[in-house]
Design a protein around this motif. Structure first.
Motif, mmCIF file in Angstrom:
data_model
loop_
_atom_site.group_PDB
_atom_site.id
_atom_site.type_symbol
_atom_site.label_atom_id
_atom_site.label_comp_id
_atom_site.label_asym_id
_atom_site.label_seq_id
_atom_site.Cartn_x
_atom_site.Cartn_y
_atom_site.Cartn_z
ATOM 1 N N TYR A 205 -14.995 94.843 3.853
ATOM 2 C CA TYR A 205 -15.041 93.546 4.541
ATOM 3 C C TYR A 205 -16.137 92.655 3.968
ATOM 4 C CZ TYR A 205 -12.012 95.743 8.026
ATOM 5 O OH TYR A 205 -10.967 96.372 8.649
ATOM 6 N N LEU A 206 -17.275 93.253 3.632
ATOM 7 C CA LEU A 206 -18.374 92.469 3.061
ATOM 8 C C LEU A 206 -17.950 91.844 1.738
ATOM 9 C CD1 LEU A 206 -21.318 91.521 3.012
ATOM 10 C CD2 LEU A 206 -21.917 93.702 1.922
ATOM 11 N N GLU A 207 -17.356 92.639 0.859
ATOM 12 C CA GLU A 207 -16.954 92.132 -0.452
ATOM 13 C C GLU A 207 -15.803 91.130 -0.337
ATOM 14 O OE1 GLU A 207 -18.463 92.479 -3.250
ATOM 15 O OE2 GLU A 207 -19.948 93.939 -2.575
ATOM 16 N N LEU A 208 -14.917 91.335 0.631
ATOM 17 C CA LEU A 208 -13.843 90.362 0.826
ATOM 18 C C LEU A 208 -14.431 89.036 1.307
ATOM 19 C CD1 LEU A 208 -10.895 89.554 0.876
ATOM 20 C CD2 LEU A 208 -10.691 90.586 3.155
ATOM 21 N N GLY A 209 -15.431 89.111 2.189
ATOM 22 C CA GLY A 209 -16.089 87.894 2.653
ATOM 23 C C GLY A 209 -16.756 87.138 1.518
ATOM 24 N N ILE A 210 -17.426 87.862 0.637
ATOM 25 C CA ILE A 210 -18.075 87.242 -0.521
ATOM 26 C C ILE A 210 -17.031 86.585 -1.431
ATOM 27 C CG2 ILE A 210 -19.388 87.739 -2.632
ATOM 28 C CD1 ILE A 210 -20.815 89.965 -1.023
ATOM 29 N N THR A 211 -15.907 87.263 -1.584
ATOM 30 C CA THR A 211 -14.829 86.721 -2.410
ATOM 31 C C THR A 211 -14.253 85.454 -1.788
ATOM 32 O OG1 THR A 211 -14.297 88.972 -3.129
ATOM 33 C CG2 THR A 211 -12.651 87.273 -3.550
ATOM 34 N N TYR A 212 -14.077 85.459 -0.477
ATOM 35 C CA TYR A 212 -13.599 84.251 0.206
ATOM 36 C C TYR A 212 -14.583 83.094 0.028
ATOM 37 C CZ TYR A 212 -9.788 86.666 2.711
ATOM 38 O OH TYR A 212 -8.634 87.340 3.041
ATOM 39 N N MET A 213 -15.869 83.400 -0.013
ATOM 40 C CA MET A 213 -16.863 82.344 -0.259
ATOM 41 C C MET A 213 -16.651 81.735 -1.635
ATOM 42 S SD MET A 213 -20.421 83.869 1.371
ATOM 43 C CE MET A 213 -21.385 82.398 0.971
ATOM 44 N N GLU A 214 -16.349 82.565 -2.616
ATOM 45 C CA GLU A 214 -16.076 82.062 -3.967
ATOM 46 C C GLU A 214 -14.853 81.146 -3.966
ATOM 47 O OE1 GLU A 214 -17.539 82.217 -6.836
ATOM 48 O OE2 GLU A 214 -19.118 83.698 -6.481
ATOM 49 N N ALA A 221 -14.236 83.824 5.405
ATOM 50 C CA ALA A 221 -15.422 84.620 5.075
ATOM 51 C C ALA A 221 -16.190 84.970 6.349
ATOM 52 C CB ALA A 221 -16.310 83.849 4.105
ATOM 53 N N LYS A 222 -16.294 84.005 7.242
ATOM 54 C CA LYS A 222 -17.004 84.225 8.506
ATOM 55 C C LYS A 222 -16.383 85.371 9.294
ATOM 56 C CE LYS A 222 -18.334 81.931 12.821
ATOM 57 N NZ LYS A 222 -18.231 80.690 13.619
ATOM 58 N N VAL A 223 -15.061 85.412 9.332
ATOM 59 C CA VAL A 223 -14.360 86.483 10.044
ATOM 60 C C VAL A 223 -14.729 87.852 9.465
ATOM 61 C CG1 VAL A 223 -12.093 87.484 10.525
ATOM 62 C CG2 VAL A 223 -12.442 85.018 10.740
ATOM 63 N N GLN A 224 -14.793 87.923 8.139
ATOM 64 C CA GLN A 224 -15.108 89.198 7.480
ATOM 65 C C GLN A 224 -16.541 89.641 7.771
ATOM 66 O OE1 GLN A 224 -12.468 90.712 6.237
ATOM 67 N NE2 GLN A 224 -11.402 88.795 6.748
ATOM 68 N N PHE A 225 -17.483 88.707 7.715
ATOM 69 C CA PHE A 225 -18.880 89.060 7.976
ATOM 70 C C PHE A 225 -19.081 89.478 9.434
ATOM 71 C CE2 PHE A 225 -19.789 85.826 4.417
ATOM 72 C CZ PHE A 225 -19.638 86.807 3.446
ATOM 73 N N VAL A 228 -17.961 92.996 9.694
ATOM 74 C CA VAL A 228 -18.995 93.913 9.187
ATOM 75 C C VAL A 228 -19.990 94.235 10.299
ATOM 76 C CG1 VAL A 228 -20.969 94.122 7.629
ATOM 77 C CG2 VAL A 228 -18.810 93.179 6.783
ATOM 78 N N LEU A 229 -20.414 93.213 11.018
ATOM 79 C CA LEU A 229 -21.422 93.402 12.067
ATOM 80 C C LEU A 229 -20.884 94.152 13.273
ATOM 81 C CD1 LEU A 229 -23.094 89.870 11.920
ATOM 82 C CD2 LEU A 229 -23.912 91.997 10.889
ATOM 83 N N SER A 230 -19.589 94.112 13.466
ATOM 84 C CA SER A 230 -18.991 94.754 14.644
ATOM 85 C C SER A 230 -18.662 96.231 14.435
ATOM 86 C CB SER A 230 -17.715 94.011 15.057
ATOM 87 O OG SER A 230 -16.666 94.227 14.121
ATOM 88 N N LEU A 231 -18.513 96.636 13.188
ATOM 89 C CA LEU A 231 -18.105 98.014 12.906
ATOM 90 C C LEU A 231 -19.278 98.989 13.004
ATOM 91 C CD1 LEU A 231 -15.738 97.478 9.837
ATOM 92 C CD2 LEU A 231 -15.065 98.351 12.090
ATOM 93 N N PRO A 232 -19.024 100.214 13.427
ATOM 94 C CA PRO A 232 -20.085 101.230 13.461
ATOM 95 C C PRO A 232 -20.460 101.668 12.046
ATOM 96 C CG PRO A 232 -17.977 102.216 14.021
ATOM 97 C CD PRO A 232 -17.741 100.729 13.951
ATOM 98 N N GLU A 233 -21.702 102.022 11.854
ATOM 99 C CA GLU A 233 -22.167 102.479 10.541
ATOM 100 C C GLU A 233 -21.688 103.900 10.281
ATOM 101 O OE1 GLU A 233 -26.383 101.942 10.177
ATOM 102 O OE2 GLU A 233 -26.323 99.904 10.977
ATOM 103 N N THR A 234 -21.050 104.092 9.145
ATOM 104 C CA THR A 234 -20.545 105.415 8.769
ATOM 105 C C THR A 234 -21.067 105.873 7.407
ATOM 106 O OG1 THR A 234 -18.543 104.458 7.794
ATOM 107 C CG2 THR A 234 -18.431 105.127 10.115
ATOM 108 N N GLU A 235 -21.640 104.952 6.632
ATOM 109 C CA GLU A 235 -22.152 105.271 5.308
ATOM 110 C C GLU A 235 -23.656 104.991 5.263
ATOM 111 O OE1 GLU A 235 -20.181 106.554 2.934
ATOM 112 O OE2 GLU A 235 -18.399 106.394 4.209
ATOM 113 N N SER A 236 -24.340 105.638 4.335
ATOM 114 C CA SER A 236 -25.797 105.526 4.259
ATOM 115 C C SER A 236 -26.284 104.109 3.973
ATOM 116 C CB SER A 236 -26.338 106.477 3.191
ATOM 117 O OG SER A 236 -25.795 106.168 1.911
ATOM 118 N N LEU A 248 -25.374 86.092 5.029
ATOM 119 C CA LEU A 248 -24.256 85.282 4.531
ATOM 120 C C LEU A 248 -23.539 84.547 5.655
ATOM 121 C CD1 LEU A 248 -22.808 87.722 1.850
ATOM 122 C CD2 LEU A 248 -24.163 85.660 1.463
ATOM 123 N N LEU A 249 -23.558 85.143 6.835
ATOM 124 C CA LEU A 249 -22.901 84.522 7.982
ATOM 125 C C LEU A 249 -23.527 83.161 8.300
ATOM 126 C CD1 LEU A 249 -20.687 84.968 10.068
ATOM 127 C CD2 LEU A 249 -22.372 86.133 11.518
#
Length: 253
Positions: A205-214, A221-225, A228-236, A248-249
Motif C-alpha cells: 500500500y505504501l509503494e502504491l501510494g507513492i506511485t499514485y503521487m507520481e 494516494a491518500k487512501v493508500q497511506f 498503511v496506518l490502519s493495518l496491524p504491523e506484521t513485519e519488522s 506523505l499523508l
C-alpha cells in the motif's frame, strides 16, 4: 561374500542419507521458527546449518539469501551492507542452480541485486536494473501468484520510468535507452496485483501510494497511506513504513 558386503555397505549409506535428511528437516523447521519470531540472526545461522547438512536444500538456499538481505538492511555501514547483500546474491544463485524451475531463487536474486543497486552510484544502478528485471521476470514466469515478485516489478517500473537525466544517459549506454515498457502506470498495476494477492502487507500500500503521487493521483494516494496506518504491523519494518506514510499523508491531504 562380496555381494553381502556390498549390500551391507549400501544399507549403511542409505541409513546415513536418511539421517542427514531428517537432520536437515529438523534444522529447517528450527530456522523457520527463528525467522517467524523475528530472530533473523538465528534464522541465518539455522539456514546455513541446513545447507551444511544438505547442500542441495533449495528452501534453505533461498531463505538464507533472504536472511542475508534482511540483516544487511540493518547495518549503517555501507560496506557491511554490501557484504551481506552480495552473500544474498551468492545464495540466491545457489538456489537457482539447485532448482532452476523454482521461482523463489530468481526472486531472491532480484531482491538482493536491488539492494546492492540502492547503495550504488547512478551508473551502477542503471546497469543493475537489467539484472533485476531479468530475474523478477523469470520468477513471475515460474509463479505469477507471488505478491513480492509483483512488488519488485512495480518498483522496477517506477524507478526506470522516473530516471534523472544523468541516469538516462547511462540507460543509453547499458540498456540501449530507457526501456519502452517501463511506465509509472504499469508500476501501479503491479502494486495493485500485489495487494490482490496479499492484502495485509503494509509495504504494498505504501509503494502504491507513492506511485499514485507520481501520477498526480493525490486522492488515491491518500487512501493508500491511510490504509498503511490502519493495518496491524506484521513485519519488522512496518513501523518505519507507517512513519513514512504519515509524512506523505500530509503532502496529499
Amino acid at each position: 561374500m562380496k555381494k553381502v558386503c556390498l549390500l551391507t555397505l549400501m544399507l549403511i549409506c542409505g541409513a546415513m542419507v536418511s539421517l542427514q535428511a531428517q537432520d536437515a528437516a529438523a534444522l529447517l523447521e528450527a530456522a523457520n521458527t527463528s525467522y517467524e519470531s523475528g530472530d533473523n540472526d538465528a534464522a541465518l545461522k539455522g539456514y546455513q546449518a541446513v545447507l551444511d547438512a544438505d547442500a542441495s536444500n533449495y528452501e534453505a538456499a533461498w531463505k538464507l539469501s533472504r536472511s542475508y538481505v534482511d540483516l544487511g538492511e540493518t547495518f549503517d555501514d555501507k560496506d557491511k551492507r554490501k557484504e551481506y547483500y552480495q552473500k544474498g546474491m551468492e545464495f540466491a544463485e545457489k538456489a537457482t542452480q539447485i532448482n532452476p524451475a523454482g521461482a523463489k531463487g530468481f526472486l531472491s536474486m532480484s531482491i538482493a541485486v536491488g539492494r546492492v543497486a540502492l547503495d550504488a552510484g547512478a551508473k551502477e544502478r542503471v546497469r543493475l536494473s537489467k539484472e533485476i528485471k531479468k530475474n523478477v521476470d523469470k520468477s513471475l514466469e515460474l509463479d505469477d501468484t507471488d505478491d513480492i515478485a509483483w512488488h519488485v516489478l512495480g518498483r522496477w517500473h517506477r524507478r526506470l520510468a522516473t530516471l534523472s537525466w544523468i541516469e538516462k544517459r547511462f540507460a543509453n549506454m547499458f540498456l540501449g535507452g530507457v526501456p519502452k515498457e517501463a511506465s509509472v502506470d504499469e508500476s501501479a498495476n503491479c502494486f495493485e496485483k500485489a495487494i490482490n494477492l496479499h492484502d495485509t502487507y503494509i509495504n504494498h500500500y505504501l509503494e502504491l501510494g507513492i506511485t499514485y503521487m507520481e501520477l498526480d493521483r493525490k486522492a488515491d494516494a491518500k487512501v493508500q497511506f491511510e490504509k498503511v496506518l490502519s493495518l496491524p504491523e506484521t513485519e519488522s519494518d512496518d513501523a518505519e513504513h507507517k512513519q513514512t506514510a504519515q509524512k506523505l499523508l500530509k503532502k496529499v491531504s
